[in-house]
Scaffold this active site. Sequence first.
Site: not given
Length: 561
Positions: A205, A250
């Site tokens: 993330d 990401e």
Amino acid sequence: MRITDTSDMWWKNAVIYSLDVETFQDGSGDGVGDFAGLARRIDYLAELGVTCLWLMPFYPSPDEDDGYDITDYYGVDPRLGTLGDFVEVTRTAHDRGMRVIVDLVLNHTSDEHPWFKESRKSTDNPYRDWYVWRDTDPGDTSDKVVFPDEEDSIWEKDDKTGEWYLHNFYRFQPDLNIANPAVREEIARIIGFWTQLGVDGFRVDAVPFILETTGYTGEEKKELGDPMDFLRETCALLRRRTGDGILLGEVNVPYEDQYEFFGAERGDGLALQFDFIGMQKIYLAMARHDARPIVESLEKRASFPLARQTQWANFLRNHDELTLDKLTDSERREVFDAFGPQENMQVYDRGLKRRLPPMLDGDPRRIRMAYSLLFSLPGTPSIFYGEEIGMGENLAEEGRMAVRTPMQWTSEEGAGFSNAPRRRWVAPFPDGGYAPDHVNVADQRPDPESLYGFVRTLIFLHRRHPELGWAPTEVVDVGDPAVLVLAARGEDAIVVTVHNLSPEGRTVSVSVPRVEPDSRLVDLWEQEPLPVDPKKRFEVQLDGYGCRWFRIQSQADTRLY
Ligand code: GLC
């Protein structure tokens, strides 16, 4: 392509499927999806053909950011099951030939995490330096916030000690301090823990934020050294522990910066990264009925030649807003006008709350063309649960939650997702034409003409053609800006895909350079050889929003279909 390559570097032609356990299948009847339910749906995913599951956060969490606010990195949210249930899912997926990657949220914890509770107690608490604190007023940072509707600063003053802590995202998500060696060791333990339980990698993330050290003191920066070294060490640790485990990042930054996150030409960084820019250009191209924005992003991307072991992950939709942040203001306006003109369809001034089919007015030709395009791009396709059946969103839901409605299995009350009473469902379903009555797995699965049947074939074709993940890809000019022709040139075959972004039918004449003598041309959807000499131009007829896939195969290629 050597067979050893295509099986060793599994991520280079994987098909990724992301899902949130909470919204996929309720196995306990309490209205919330869980691991026991997911275990029962693994065969569905295997039948669809996906090769890698990405599980969104399932850790204990107050759930203020749908699980991206973690209070325990070593556990499972009790609503979703136990570690034992998790292992059953992973084991079953492996048995069906699927890999499992899980979300790894390292930039921040929840403010209810015991580490942060300690950290905020006093300036000399042993956990104080696990987070990023400063004692002077950081001033106005409203231009740096990620969620402008909800936050106006990336620092929050904490009453207890009168100091500010850094939170790049919500104020309830304090940033961890990776300059602290104890934090880095803990991260290594977390990775070690989940790999020991069988995971094949992580979707990391918010990578740029983890490595961003703007709020750090000079001393902290010195202690950390080059944040990229930390990334490289983390990747190396994972490889040592697992052999072929990967980090999928990401990373929504310009291509030149993404290249650094890959570890540039050495490729010792992230193995996979989502192509956020390419995704945004696809929507722009669809809005304009003009393939040139896609060509531009592919060419730009290719100017940073990846190391063999690294790869792009392509997607059309994920669980967040469909961000259009990398388009210019006028380009973004074009996409808003085409696909989400009303204010309730937009979010954070930069993105859309919608899923693909409603954005394309449910036009089956255009929806199929979009997915065909996704699967034909060089790289690894990643889909978000429900895309295979064309699920829509529920705009009445707040912000990004609009696209996180439960999976639609059947047309019954509860959509086969849950048999709990409606008031207990974790989230409502869409209504109108996208309600489970109209869009569900049970209706589509037996029907080869359905979107499910189409996506399943795409997955099959993608898996059958490692060229799409491995081979250098050229754009073939056919003199029509509405038509995108890509040629992925493998050793024994060239895979040629043709997409018409315009609503009108088109005929294009395709000439692929450097074709081996005695090659033959196979139409991959019709599954039969065409009586065309591939060394010459061949004509391709396309309906409005039509798509065709071909393989020009040399004698050495023994594939039959
Ligand atoms: C990532 C996630 C998003 C989350 C944020 C903070 O962008 O995709 O859902 O809110 O990180 O963790």
